[in-house]
Scaffold this motif. Structure first.
Motif, mmCIF file in Angstrom:
data_model
loop_
_atom_site.group_PDB
_atom_site.id
_atom_site.type_symbol
_atom_site.label_atom_id
_atom_site.label_comp_id
_atom_site.label_asym_id
_atom_site.label_seq_id
_atom_site.Cartn_x
_atom_site.Cartn_y
_atom_site.Cartn_z
ATOM 1 N N LYS A 1 0.841 -1.210 0.050
ATOM 2 C CA LYS A 1 -0.039 0.030 0.069
ATOM 3 C C LYS A 1 0.849 1.203 0.061
ATOM 4 O O LYS A 1 1.815 1.586 0.957
ATOM 5 C CB LYS A 1 -0.878 0.029 1.258
ATOM 6 C CG LYS A 1 -1.858 1.369 1.345
ATOM 7 C CD LYS A 1 -2.761 1.065 2.695
ATOM 8 C CE LYS A 1 -3.470 2.492 2.497
ATOM 9 N NZ LYS A 1 -2.909 3.659 2.580
ATOM 10 N N LEU B 1 -8.288 -5.074 3.777
ATOM 11 C CA LEU B 1 -9.036 -4.853 2.616
ATOM 12 C C LEU B 1 -9.183 -6.433 2.325
ATOM 13 O O LEU B 1 -8.206 -7.070 1.464
ATOM 14 C CB LEU B 1 -8.788 -4.146 1.506
ATOM 15 C CG LEU B 1 -9.380 -4.281 0.335
ATOM 16 C CD1 LEU B 1 -10.535 -3.565 0.431
ATOM 17 C CD2 LEU B 1 -8.567 -3.463 -0.849
ATOM 18 N N LEU C 1 -14.477 0.458 3.965
ATOM 19 C CA LEU C 1 -14.156 0.073 2.600
ATOM 20 C C LEU C 1 -14.286 -1.501 2.232
ATOM 21 O O LEU C 1 -14.463 -1.852 1.142
ATOM 22 C CB LEU C 1 -12.535 0.150 2.976
ATOM 23 C CG LEU C 1 -11.510 -0.306 1.849
ATOM 24 C CD1 LEU C 1 -11.758 0.611 0.440
ATOM 25 C CD2 LEU C 1 -10.048 -0.280 2.212
ATOM 26 N N ALA D 1 -10.425 5.030 2.278
ATOM 27 C CA ALA D 1 -9.044 4.615 2.660
ATOM 28 C C ALA D 1 -8.033 5.924 3.405
ATOM 29 O O ALA D 1 -7.548 5.799 4.127
ATOM 30 C CB ALA D 1 -8.117 4.097 1.695
ATOM 31 N N TYR E 1 -6.810 1.789 -2.839
ATOM 32 C CA TYR E 1 -6.458 1.179 -1.531
ATOM 33 C C TYR E 1 -5.011 1.704 -1.437
ATOM 34 O O TYR E 1 -4.476 2.030 -0.242
ATOM 35 C CB TYR E 1 -6.672 -0.198 -1.209
ATOM 36 C CG TYR E 1 -6.097 -0.716 0.081
ATOM 37 C CD1 TYR E 1 -6.446 -0.329 1.229
ATOM 38 C CD2 TYR E 1 -4.874 -1.374 0.211
ATOM 39 C CE1 TYR E 1 -5.936 -1.064 2.566
ATOM 40 C CE2 TYR E 1 -4.307 -2.072 1.000
ATOM 41 C CZ TYR E 1 -5.001 -1.627 2.301
ATOM 42 O OH TYR E 1 -4.479 -2.214 3.517
ATOM 43 N N TRP F 1 -11.973 1.753 7.578
ATOM 44 C CA TRP F 1 -11.812 0.425 7.023
ATOM 45 C C TRP F 1 -13.061 -0.563 6.762
ATOM 46 O O TRP F 1 -13.148 -1.381 5.848
ATOM 47 C CB TRP F 1 -10.713 -0.195 7.861
ATOM 48 C CG TRP F 1 -9.525 0.558 7.936
ATOM 49 C CD1 TRP F 1 -8.893 0.978 9.121
ATOM 50 C CD2 TRP F 1 -8.805 1.112 6.611
ATOM 51 N NE1 TRP F 1 -7.948 1.817 8.873
ATOM 52 C CE2 TRP F 1 -7.481 1.915 7.453
ATOM 53 C CE3 TRP F 1 -8.677 0.702 5.474
ATOM 54 C CZ2 TRP F 1 -6.547 2.424 6.582
ATOM 55 C CZ3 TRP F 1 -7.708 1.504 4.706
ATOM 56 C CH2 TRP F 1 -6.631 2.306 5.415
#
Length: 462
Positions: free
Chosen positions: A7, A224, A93, A85, A163, A90
């Protein structure tokens, strides 16, 4: 590789490196995505003939039209995911992810059925030459079987990128692109299945990509993660996705419809012109798809920073992205123009067809640096949650103005040059509109942040 390593943080640190390093896998992903589109024409043009190449080109716009709405929805899902994000929400998401995958499966099925039922009728309305009709119908009807995996992949990959992970979709596309080329070689060059073999190769490679990205989402993420038992549509998140995605979908469909009108004019110039534009659009992908990659990076960057309320960072970062992307695409365009004859003859072994394509390149490619700038500003505006504005800009310039100019030039010039000339003119008009709209939105939010966060100036944090 850990979740944190995959990420990329878009809301802190150096804007230049964050944008470039995030966009780099998207850039190469775009080039690999081009293999799905180019390998079919490359093998068909060399091992079957120019009629088959024209059939692939004639069917391409219809495919794009019918999947356009769901491509727009994937943009909406990506923007919603990026904002969640950036704000660190979260749970939301995760809900967006499950809703998006369910929507992709249902929507892909609907597109597939529509394509199988109506493709031949629409090709006839598009004035497709009779000499390529049978092959065009065969190619498209097989191609439409790949709609479910294609839409699922695009939706899932869009959320991964939102993300902050642009690397994983790149690796999957790399494997899928190689598989597509190998399958094309086997079915078209060895087994001599013609356009049907090219379409089957696309189904195989797209199915692989969809399965791979779903596996990654089920196994590889910490914050995720796709859980089959939680697959359902959340009305709240679907509403957000539709709100952000439908304007992009309408934009995509109407652009493609305008391209069908342009294809109608192209078809009127005969088989050589159809084959030339089919090859040109494949070669153009070397510029178009990297430009789209920078637009996707801009959407993620603006979405995450809008979620974190860092609007000054959006202004500076997007301006930098426009300069970088414009310069890169201009450099690639110069290389392609220098090798234009050899490149065209790779696709079609017919000098008359290639000569048409070279005329088109020399009109459009010198101005192609405008396109990535258009994509970056439009992507940023979408990322901030304003999906209707880009829709109106694109519909008025790349659709309305383009069709009007085409009719004007075509009546007076009566050559393929008339079609080519409308592209750079309308790119410039779109860039001009986006430039003023983007800075007005950003400056408005910056002033609002100063008023709302007196003493903190949260929106101006670098």
């Amino acid at each position: 590789m850990s979740d944190a390593e995959r990420k990329r943080d878009m809301v802190n640190g150096s804007m230049g490196s964050s944008l470039f390093l995030f966009a780099l896998p998207l850039f190469f992903s775009s080039l690999l995505q081009m293999l799905y589109n180019t390998a079919d024409l490359l093998f068909v043009g060399n091992f079957v003939g120019k009629q088959a190449a024209a059939a692939v080109g004639a069917g391409g716009l219809l495919v794009t039209c019918l999947i356009g709405l769901f491509t727009g929805l994937s943009v909406g899902a990506g923007v919603a995911a990026a904002q969640a994000a950036g704000a660190g929400k979260w749970k939301r998401l995760e809900n967006i992810l499950h809703t998006a995958i369910c929507t992709a499966v249902l929507g892909g099925t609907a597109v597939m059925l529509a394509g199988l039922l109506f493709s031949e009728s629409i090709l006839r309305v598009m004035h497709t030459p009779a000499s390529v009709m049978e092959d065009a119908v065969s190619y498209i009807q097989i191609y439409f079987i790949s709609m479910v995996p294609m839409i699922v992949y695009n939706m899932a990959a869009g959320i991964l990128r939102a993300y902050g992970d642009s690397g994983t979709p790149f690796y999957i596309l790399a494997a899928g692109g190689i598989l597509n080329v190998l399958t094309d070689g086997l079915l078209v060059a060895v087994l001599h299945m013609g356009v049907r073999g090219a379409a089957v190769a696309t189904v195989v490679s797209q199915s692989f990509s969809a399965v791979a990205v779903l596996y990654v989402l089920m196994k590889g993420k910490e914050k995720l993660r796709l859980k089959p038992g939680k697959l359902k549509i959340s009305k709240e998140e679907l509403g957000k996705i539709l709100h952000l995605g439908i304007p992009s979908g309408i934009q995509s469909v109407v652009i493609t419809l305008s391209n069908i009108i342009i294809q109608y004019y192209i078809n009127g110039y005969g088989e050589n012109a159809v084959a030339a534009f089919a090859a040109y659009f494949k070669l153009e992908n070397f510029l178009y798809l990297p430009a789209m990659a920078f637009g996707q990076a801009a959407t993620t960057f603006a979405g995450q920073n809008a979620g974190a309320e860092k609007y000054k960072r959006i202004r500076k970062g997007i301006s930098l992205a426009a300069l970088i992307s414009g310069g890169i695409v201009a450099g690639i365009a110069c290389v392609l123009m220098l090798g234009r004859e050899s490149l065209f003859l790779l696709f079609v072994k017919d000098w008359e067809v290639a000569s048409y394509g070279i005329q088109i390149i020399m009109i459009t490619f010198p101005f192609y640096w405008l396109y990535p700038i258009m994509e970056v500003f439009g992507g940023a505006i979408r990322g901030m949650g304003y999906s209707v504005i880009p829709m109106f800009v694109i519909l008025s310039t790349l659709c309305g103005a383009r069709i009007g100019l085409l009719a004007f030039f075509n009546d007076r010039v009566q050559e393929v040059k008339a079609v080519a000339a409308v592209y750079p003119i309308t790119w410039f008009l779109a860039v001009l509109a986006y430039f003023f709209i983007f800075y007005k939105i950003v400056f408005t939010f910056e002033r609002r942040c100063i008023c709302e966060h007196t003493g903190e100036n949260r929106g101006l944090v670098e």
